[in-house]
Scaffold this motif. Structure first.
Motif, PDB file in Angstrom:
ATOM      1  N   LEU A  52      33.562   9.823  -4.149  1.00  0.00           N
ATOM      2  CA  LEU A  52      32.760   8.664  -4.534  1.00  0.00           C
ATOM      3  C   LEU A  52      33.610   7.393  -4.509  1.00  0.00           C
ATOM      4  O   LEU A  52      33.175   6.358  -3.987  1.00  0.00           O
ATOM      5  N   LYS A  53      34.819   7.471  -5.046  1.00  0.00           N
ATOM      6  CA  LYS A  53      35.718   6.304  -5.011  1.00  0.00           C
ATOM      7  C   LYS A  53      36.050   5.909  -3.577  1.00  0.00           C
ATOM      8  O   LYS A  53      36.116   4.720  -3.254  1.00  0.00           O
ATOM      9  N   ASN A  54      36.257   6.890  -2.716  1.00  0.00           N
ATOM     10  CA  ASN A  54      36.539   6.591  -1.306  1.00  0.00           C
ATOM     11  C   ASN A  54      35.409   5.791  -0.673  1.00  0.00           C
ATOM     12  O   ASN A  54      35.647   4.821   0.039  1.00  0.00           O
ATOM     13  N   VAL A  55      34.184   6.212  -0.906  1.00  0.00           N
ATOM     14  CA  VAL A  55      33.046   5.517  -0.291  1.00  0.00           C
ATOM     15  C   VAL A  55      32.851   4.150  -0.931  1.00  0.00           C
ATOM     16  O   VAL A  55      32.607   3.156  -0.235  1.00  0.00           O
ATOM     17  N   ARG A  56      32.967   4.071  -2.237  1.00  0.00           N
ATOM     18  CA  ARG A  56      32.746   2.798  -2.937  1.00  0.00           C
ATOM     19  C   ARG A  56      33.712   1.705  -2.490  1.00  0.00           C
ATOM     20  O   ARG A  56      33.374   0.523  -2.546  1.00  0.00           O
ATOM     21  N   GLN A  57      34.906   2.071  -2.057  1.00  0.00           N
ATOM     22  CA  GLN A  57      35.881   1.046  -1.661  1.00  0.00           C
ATOM     23  C   GLN A  57      35.393   0.214  -0.473  1.00  0.00           C
ATOM     24  O   GLN A  57      35.921  -0.851  -0.211  1.00  0.00           O
ATOM     25  N   PHE A  58      34.364   0.682   0.215  1.00  0.00           N
ATOM     26  CA  PHE A  58      33.847  -0.049   1.371  1.00  0.00           C
ATOM     27  C   PHE A  58      32.713  -1.003   1.006  1.00  0.00           C
ATOM     28  O   PHE A  58      32.166  -1.676   1.875  1.00  0.00           O
ATOM     29  N   PHE A  79      29.450  -4.659   2.748  1.00  0.00           N
ATOM     30  CA  PHE A  79      30.449  -3.896   3.485  1.00  0.00           C
ATOM     31  C   PHE A  79      31.722  -4.698   3.671  1.00  0.00           C
ATOM     32  O   PHE A  79      31.694  -5.845   4.090  1.00  0.00           O
ATOM     33  N   LYS A  80      32.831  -4.065   3.319  1.00  0.00           N
ATOM     34  CA  LYS A  80      34.129  -4.708   3.474  1.00  0.00           C
ATOM     35  C   LYS A  80      35.178  -3.647   3.779  1.00  0.00           C
ATOM     36  O   LYS A  80      35.552  -2.861   2.915  1.00  0.00           O
ATOM     37  N   PRO A  81      35.647  -3.618   4.995  1.00  0.00           N
ATOM     38  CA  PRO A  81      36.735  -2.694   5.301  1.00  0.00           C
ATOM     39  C   PRO A  81      37.975  -3.098   4.510  1.00  0.00           C
ATOM     40  O   PRO A  81      38.245  -4.290   4.357  1.00  0.00           O
ATOM     41  N   PRO A  82      38.739  -2.144   4.021  1.00  0.00           N
ATOM     42  CA  PRO A  82      39.882  -2.491   3.184  1.00  0.00           C
ATOM     43  C   PRO A  82      41.113  -2.981   3.928  1.00  0.00           C
ATOM     44  O   PRO A  82      42.061  -3.404   3.311  1.00  0.00           O
ATOM     45  N   ARG A  83      41.086  -2.957   5.232  1.00  0.00           N
ATOM     46  CA  ARG A  83      42.282  -3.346   5.987  1.00  0.00           C
ATOM     47  C   ARG A  83      42.213  -4.804   6.425  1.00  0.00           C
ATOM     48  O   ARG A  83      41.186  -5.439   6.402  1.00  0.00           O
ATOM     49  N   SER A  84      43.301  -5.298   6.920  1.00  0.00           N
ATOM     50  CA  SER A  84      43.431  -6.697   7.290  1.00  0.00           C
ATOM     51  C   SER A  84      42.652  -7.042   8.554  1.00  0.00           C
ATOM     52  O   SER A  84      42.299  -6.185   9.348  1.00  0.00           O
ATOM     53  N   GLU A  85      42.421  -8.324   8.761  1.00  0.00           N
ATOM     54  CA  GLU A  85      41.740  -8.813   9.969  1.00  0.00           C
ATOM     55  C   GLU A  85      42.579  -8.525  11.211  1.00  0.00           C
ATOM     56  O   GLU A  85      42.063  -8.327  12.289  1.00  0.00           O
TER      57      GLU A  85
END
Length: 169
Positions: A84-90, A154-160
């Motif tokens: 759940l935490k993995n999915v929520r981070q997005f 939606f927000k990918p956790p990595r840089s642009e």
């Protein structure tokens, strides 16, 4: 895969992608690679859980999975929290679909449901294994409600910088 999703988006109001096994494999590849490289903006996610899997992750013997085992289930529940935490981070709203099978007891289903609710998750009992499409109606309604709420961000956790690298592939 990106072409198929874009084609489906042109033809339907809602498109469902089965991203594969586990949030640490399928979901992360979907969100972090496919969505970023394809410029896709997912608005909701479904995390499927089974009592059987959670009991195995809690140490239950594979041959005894059809027997009620609340101790093993309780030990396996932190795995559900991890996914759940993995999915929520997005940044997308998540519903946990408890995929019910015939050997699941009411006590086991209640334990998973209560645990997920304590995590602040939406939870739906999904009975497609026994009832076919009718057994998935509550899940479909929950997903449509999440989409109507328009809370996805939606927000990918990595840089642009990483995004441009993926788009050049």
């Amino acid at each position: 895969s990106i072409l198929a999703t874009r084609s489906a988006l042109a033809l339907a109001d809602v498109v469902v992608t089965e991203a594969g096994f586990g949030s640490d494999l399928g979901a992360e590849k979907f969100f972090d690679i496919k969505c970023r490289a394809g410029g896709l903006n997912p608005e909701a996610a479904v995390l499927v859980a089974t009592v059987r899997s959670l009991k195995m992750q809690g140490g239950a013997d594979k041959k005894a999975l059809t027997k009620e085992d609340l101790v093993a289930l309780e030990k396996g529940l932190p795995h559900l929290e991890h996914h759940l935490k993995n999915v929520r981070q997005f940044g997308v709203p998540v519903v946990i679909a408890i995929n019910r099978f015939h050997a699941d007891t009411d006590a086991e289903l209640t334990m998973v449901n209560d645990y997920a609710e304590r995590l602040g998750a939406r939870v739906v009992l999904c009975e497609v294994f026994a009832k076919g499409g009718e057994g998935g109606e509550s899940l479909a309604k929950e997903v449509l409600a999440m989409l109507a709420g328009k809370t996805g961000a939606f927000k990918p956790p990595r840089s642009e910088e990483h995004t441009s690298e993926l788009q050049s592939l």
